[in-house]
Design an enzyme around this catalytic site. Structure first.
Site, PDB file in Angstrom:
ATOM      1  N   LYS A 167      12.106  85.817   3.329  1.00  0.00           N
ATOM      2  CA  LYS A 167      12.434  84.401   3.526  1.00  0.00           C
ATOM      3  C   LYS A 167      11.629  83.557   2.551  1.00  0.00           C
ATOM      4  CE  LYS A 167      13.325  84.110   8.524  1.00  0.00           C
ATOM      5  NZ  LYS A 167      12.704  83.642   9.776  1.00  0.00           N
ATOM      6  N   SER A 187      13.378  74.284  13.449  1.00  0.00           N
ATOM      7  CA  SER A 187      12.855  73.969  12.109  1.00  0.00           C
ATOM      8  C   SER A 187      14.002  73.857  11.116  1.00  0.00           C
ATOM      9  CB  SER A 187      11.888  75.063  11.648  1.00  0.00           C
ATOM     10  OG  SER A 187      10.802  75.166  12.516  1.00  0.00           O
TER      11      SER A 187
HETATM   12  P1  ADP Z   1      11.026  82.594  13.973  1.00  0.00           P
HETATM   13  O1  ADP Z   1      11.435  82.687  12.550  1.00  0.00           O
HETATM   14  O2  ADP Z   1      10.142  83.736  14.424  1.00  0.00           O
HETATM   15  O3  ADP Z   1      12.113  82.303  14.956  1.00  0.00           O
HETATM   16  P2  ADP Z   1      10.191  79.849  14.455  1.00  0.00           P
HETATM   17  O4  ADP Z   1       9.066  79.143  13.812  1.00  0.00           O
HETATM   18  O5  ADP Z   1      11.554  79.341  14.249  1.00  0.00           O
HETATM   19  O6  ADP Z   1      10.024  81.352  13.985  1.00  0.00           O
HETATM   20  O7  ADP Z   1       9.943  79.947  16.024  1.00  0.00           O
HETATM   21  C1  ADP Z   1       8.769  80.482  16.562  1.00  0.00           C
HETATM   22  C2  ADP Z   1       8.900  80.566  18.064  1.00  0.00           C
HETATM   23  O8  ADP Z   1       9.022  79.257  18.613  1.00  0.00           O
HETATM   24  C3  ADP Z   1      10.105  81.336  18.568  1.00  0.00           C
HETATM   25  O9  ADP Z   1       9.761  82.011  19.752  1.00  0.00           O
HETATM   26  C4  ADP Z   1      11.117  80.260  18.871  1.00  0.00           C
HETATM   27  O10 ADP Z   1      12.035  80.656  19.858  1.00  0.00           O
HETATM   28  C5  ADP Z   1      10.187  79.186  19.403  1.00  0.00           C
HETATM   29  N1  ADP Z   1      10.790  77.846  19.280  1.00  0.00           N
HETATM   30  C6  ADP Z   1      11.253  77.253  18.168  1.00  0.00           C
HETATM   31  N2  ADP Z   1      11.761  76.025  18.443  1.00  0.00           N
HETATM   32  C7  ADP Z   1      11.623  75.857  19.788  1.00  0.00           C
HETATM   33  C8  ADP Z   1      11.985  74.823  20.717  1.00  0.00           C
HETATM   34  N3  ADP Z   1      12.614  73.723  20.318  1.00  0.00           N
HETATM   35  N4  ADP Z   1      11.680  75.006  22.025  1.00  0.00           N
HETATM   36  C9  ADP Z   1      11.069  76.141  22.422  1.00  0.00           C
HETATM   37  N5  ADP Z   1      10.724  77.155  21.615  1.00  0.00           N
HETATM   38  C10 ADP Z   1      10.992  77.020  20.319  1.00  0.00           C
END
Ligand code: ADP
Length: 172
Positions: free
Chosen positions: A42, A129
């Protein structure tokens, strides 16, 4: 024995969804290590250092929170750091299958480390994100989805990228 959870992810960038999981996790665990996964497949928008700084800036006085990076298998890193729990957030049903697969795989790799999920707060259901980046790229308001300093960093980042692409276009 202190209960330490590893909260792994990309955090590119940190959103209020992440902040909420960390805040609530700190009520359950003695310490949380936010582990930024270095993923060679990524290409992140923000550098690792920028992502570390953004997370630290949101929890300036929280001594029970550590921000670190890891490469390779999550369970290896968790074991090395004495974490008993992998903490993940769950949003829609669409998160479920991937998270289930990952949790099962991690349990096969090391059954002493438990994956635990926290349900997103209703207000953060649609916060990701990826979506935040898409909206901010085109100048949309993301102030309800990310802390102020992250929004400023997004605006600055897309400004730099725009200037770079304008410079390339005018060279052609
Ligand atoms: P990844 O690439 O591992 O999914 P992220 O940074 O997108 O990494 O997410 C990290 C963690 O935070 C994951 O467990 C994801 O489900 C959680 N997460 C992301 N956004 C939210 C949200 N809006 N509410 C709850 N959990 C979230």
């Amino acid at each position: 024995m202190s209960r330490i959870a590893i909260y792994p992810g990309s955090f590119d960038p940190l959103t209020y969804g992440h902040v909420s999981i960390i805040d609530r996790g700190l009520h359950v665990f003695d310490k949380i290590i936010v582990g930024i996964a270095i993923n060679v497949r990524k290409t992140p928008l923000f550098s690792t250092q920028e992502r570390i700084d953004m997370i630290r800036a949101s929890f300036p006085d929280e001594t029970r929170l550590e921000v670190d990076t890891f490469e390779g298998l999550l369970v290896d890193y968790a074991r090395q750091r004495n974490c008993q729990v992998i903490l993940r957030g769950l949003r829609a049903v669409s998160d479920f299958e991937y998270e289930l697969q990952m949790a099962n795989m991690n349990r096969k790799l090391d059954d002493t480390i438990e994956t635990m999920f926290m349900m997103t707060e209703e207000s953060h259901f649609y916060v990701s994100s990826g979506l935040v980046k898409e909206v901010a790229r085109f100048g949309g308001d993301v102030s309800e989805q990310v802390p102020d300093h992250v929004e400023e960093a997004l605006v600055a980042k897309f400004e730099v990228m725009k200037n770079e692409s304008d410079a390339i276009t005018s060279e052609e």
